[in-house]
Motif scaffolding. Sequence first.
Motif, PDB file in Angstrom:
ATOM      1  N   LEU A  11      36.720  36.867  44.395  1.00 48.78           N
ATOM      2  CA  LEU A  11      36.559  38.194  44.981  1.00 48.78           C
ATOM      3  C   LEU A  11      35.379  38.185  45.942  1.00 48.78           C
ATOM      4  O   LEU A  11      34.318  37.636  45.639  1.00 48.78           O
ATOM      5  CB  LEU A  11      36.335  39.231  43.886  1.00 48.78           C
ATOM      6  N   ARG A  12      35.568  38.842  47.092  1.00 46.60           N
ATOM      7  CA  ARG A  12      34.524  38.862  48.106  1.00 46.60           C
ATOM      8  C   ARG A  12      33.897  40.247  48.183  1.00 46.60           C
ATOM      9  O   ARG A  12      34.594  41.268  48.131  1.00 46.60           O
ATOM     10  CB  ARG A  12      35.098  38.487  49.474  1.00 46.60           C
ATOM     11  N   GLN A 283      40.530  38.768  48.734  1.00 49.13           N
ATOM     12  CA  GLN A 283      40.537  39.576  47.523  1.00 49.13           C
ATOM     13  C   GLN A 283      39.202  40.312  47.461  1.00 49.13           C
ATOM     14  O   GLN A 283      38.150  39.688  47.302  1.00 49.13           O
ATOM     15  CB  GLN A 283      40.727  38.687  46.289  1.00 49.13           C
ATOM     16  N   ALA A 285      36.169  42.684  46.249  1.00 48.24           N
ATOM     17  CA  ALA A 285      35.504  43.048  44.998  1.00 48.24           C
ATOM     18  C   ALA A 285      35.231  44.547  44.989  1.00 48.24           C
ATOM     19  O   ALA A 285      34.093  44.991  44.835  1.00 48.24           O
ATOM     20  CB  ALA A 285      34.215  42.254  44.833  1.00 48.24           C
ATOM     21  N   LYS A 290      42.180  45.808  46.228  1.00 52.46           N
ATOM     22  CA  LYS A 290      41.734  44.431  46.098  1.00 52.46           C
ATOM     23  C   LYS A 290      42.377  43.537  47.153  1.00 52.46           C
ATOM     24  O   LYS A 290      41.672  42.893  47.916  1.00 52.46           O
ATOM     25  CB  LYS A 290      41.996  43.905  44.692  1.00 52.46           C
ATOM     26  N   ARG A 352      33.445  45.160  39.722  1.00 51.87           N
ATOM     27  CA  ARG A 352      33.679  45.431  41.139  1.00 51.87           C
ATOM     28  C   ARG A 352      32.915  46.686  41.581  1.00 51.87           C
ATOM     29  O   ARG A 352      32.592  47.540  40.770  1.00 51.87           O
ATOM     30  CB  ARG A 352      35.174  45.623  41.403  1.00 51.87           C
TER      31      ARG A 352
END
Length: 411
Positions: A11-12, A283, A285, A290, A352
């Motif tokens: 996740l970015r 994807q 965060a 997402k 997240r």
Amino acid sequence: MNAPPVPRTPLRPLDDVLADLLSRATALPGTEQVSTFDADGRVLAQDLVSALQVPPQDNSAMDGYAVRVADVVPGAVLPVSQRIAAGAQGMPLAAATVARIFTGAPIPAGADAVVMQEEAEPAGDGAVRFRAPPPVGQHIRRAGEDVTRGAVVLAQGRRLDSAALGMAASIGLAQLPVVRRPRVALFSTGDELVLPGTVPPAEMKPGAIYNANRFFLRSLLRRLGCEVTDLGVVPDRLDATIDALRAAAQGHDLIVTSGGVSVGEEDHVKPAVQALGTLDLWQLAIKPGKPFAYGRVAGAHFIGLPGNPVSSFVTFLLLVRPFVLKLQGAAVLATKTIAARADFAWPRADKRREFLRVRRNAAGGLDLFPNQSSGVLTSMVWGDGLVDTPPDTTIAPGDTVQFIPFVELLA
């Protein structure tokens, strides 16, 4: 023997994705001249420089009397020597006289103050009595106090609003140079999607849903000044998706889709874009939202949004909106937040970054919509903004949170 599991895409953070996305957007070539009446929401292609000063000369801020301060002593009775309306030019003010003057009218030479009419009283024979001397400069709007000649009144990259249009008109501009509108192709994917009006609710097949995303995405794009080509719904087939993308890339600067950017067997957008161009599937965060895709198809930018309506709506506001503004050369892209008081509890911290749908209440705090699911579009209708909640953060009543008003995001 079982195949090894496919590693998950990490996740970015949202800010990293936004910076990456904006680095790929450059202002569109080509400008046009549009009527100042029709320039609302457009982005200036060059600085607007004033060829005059505003106001052009000293003028009255009130209906009243232009006076020489030295002549006005307590109880003074002075004759009215002239009447000056807005748009007229008076004569120099004779000593020991006053001029009846109206708002916006030029100050006659020799006068150095204006006494509002409520602070004077008729004394008969066309004379006026004054209670007390005014300070020098009272109720006089000085020449050039708003705009000086040669000043940049609106800078290149400014997104024009009602006040800016008035400012442009005040320096005499009937036409404005603006960046051309982005041309955007829009379509949705999903065999389950039904266009409102084509099938009555009572006749909807099991699993079918009305296509809400198509309507709010088109509206959001048009609010941002885009020319939108609505290509409708594309069937869940790879060949159909490839054909739709190929057609959308012709004559458009940007393609926006919703749905089909995940990794399921019926998610064909990813392989279709890869067959025609390049794709980065990120994807995010964040919650909601997402899956998010960016790529290029035959020279057009491509952005793929998630299919869940709230996820699609929120990711558009946070990512697509600044991207589209940068395509137009807008100077201000950042979303403004306001410190506000939470009148709710959010005890479930998430890894997240979360964007909670909230509404301001009469006490000045924020209330939380009870169902924060990414499929509950009601939350966007009920709410008037988002609370930007950092990862691993809980909220207790009374905490200060960062509030993003929809009025800021939907302008």
